[in-house]
Design a protein around this motif. Sequence first.
Motif, short mmCIF file in Angstrom:
data_model
loop_
_atom_site.label_atom_id
_atom_site.label_comp_id
_atom_site.label_asym_id
_atom_site.label_seq_id
_atom_site.Cartn_x
_atom_site.Cartn_y
_atom_site.Cartn_z
N MET A 140 56.99 18.34 23.28
CA MET A 140 58.36 17.82 23.23
C MET A 140 58.36 16.30 23.35
O MET A 140 59.11 15.61 22.64
N VAL A 188 59.73 13.57 20.50
CA VAL A 188 60.70 12.51 20.78
C VAL A 188 60.10 11.13 20.52
O VAL A 188 60.74 10.25 19.95
N LYS A 242 59.96 10.64 16.69
CA LYS A 242 61.23 10.72 15.98
C LYS A 242 62.24 9.68 16.47
O LYS A 242 62.87 8.99 15.68
N THR A 243 62.38 9.60 17.78
CA THR A 243 63.35 8.65 18.35
C THR A 243 62.75 7.94 19.57
O THR A 243 63.15 8.18 20.70
N VAL A 268 64.80 6.18 22.58
CA VAL A 268 65.50 6.85 23.68
C VAL A 268 64.64 6.90 24.93
O VAL A 268 65.13 7.21 26.01
N ILE A 269 63.34 6.63 24.80
CA ILE A 269 62.45 6.63 25.95
C ILE A 269 62.58 5.31 26.68
O ILE A 269 62.39 4.25 26.07
#
Length: 402
Positions: free
Chosen positions: A205, A209, A212-213, A216-217
């Motif tokens: 997971m 993330v 892909k994005t 956001v981390i």
Amino acid sequence: MRALFKNLKGDKAIWGIVALLGLFSFLPVYSASTNLVYVLGNGTTVGHLVKHALLLFLGFGIIYGVHRIPAHYFKGLSIIALPIVLLLLVYTLTVETNIGGVRANRWIQIPFIGVNFQTSTLASVVLMIWVARYLAKIKDTTITFKDSILPLWLPTALVILLVLPENFSTAAIISFLVLVLCFLGGYPLKYLLSIVGAGLVLAAMFLFVLFKTPEVIPGERAITWKSRIETFWNPDAADKDSTHQPTLAKIAIAQGGLVGKGAGKSVMKNMLSQSTSDFIFAIIIEEYGLLGGGALMFFYLLLLFRIVVVANGAKNVFSKLLVMGVGLPIVIQAFINMAVVVQLFPVTGQPLPLISMGGTSIWMTCLAIGIVLSASVKNESVGETSPEIDDNNPLEVLSGQL
């Protein structure tokens, strides 16, 4: 000097291996420090050599001091040290640190002496002692996962979560080592497999993330992690960039051949930005060839063999797990560093123990070696399975009870 050698206790082979590695480190460090001097304009080669010598001298002082401490004391010391380590990790995350104008929040600066200290390395050693203490305590009992959440998995999770934001590779290594030590300590396999399964799901997971994005981390490290993984899986694209560090490391290895160019004759040391630390193994092969690199690997394997011998000869469960818990990471870190250089692993930022230049790595490696030697000292006592506890010494009482 003769009196000092008489006071060296424990496994003599480990003393010899560590001394040889320390002495050998002067050659590649002195050679590779030209990068710091002539490329980065930082100090002098002699100055870096003297600094490395002082760090090693202090490191061997740590080994000598720690190996004189009875191994069972570390039970009580881990109880005292773990809360301190957690506070240091929180402090490290919350205080902005810059080294050479670059953000470096995995480090804190020790006041008055100006030395940068990487708290995650200390946290790793302390956590492994804590896990060894717990596993020794439950060795002859039936344990459930619920019973072990607070005393084992909560402290482990706190350390890993506090290390992860700024040092993903170290957090991953700590997780792996804790699982290995739990396996060796007889923790129920069904729970370990469940934890590994859950970890793989979370890792999948996280990677989804990350690719892909990544925005956001939180923090600035996500882009670095993404870049390192991409270049590892697609090295051909990275090879087009002549400044890519693993590419330069491979060039250094290719130029080394069988016997190398000779001491101090490396060319790539002035191009590899981390030639004194993360990629020092590439410089060693360039200067000493396949034979030199192979000899270095042999000494790390010999160190691993002696660690296993000491653990096997330990008189109680705690000492066995203690030796494996703090000894294995040294050798594993060494081979991870070598694997990165030959591009079997993505770049991790792990130095070569006792060889790379850097205070924290040297000192924490020496701390771990001192603990291993402490456990081996007890092995020399004939007919003793456990030390007598001095009721007037609170630390001994605490260690004996825990």
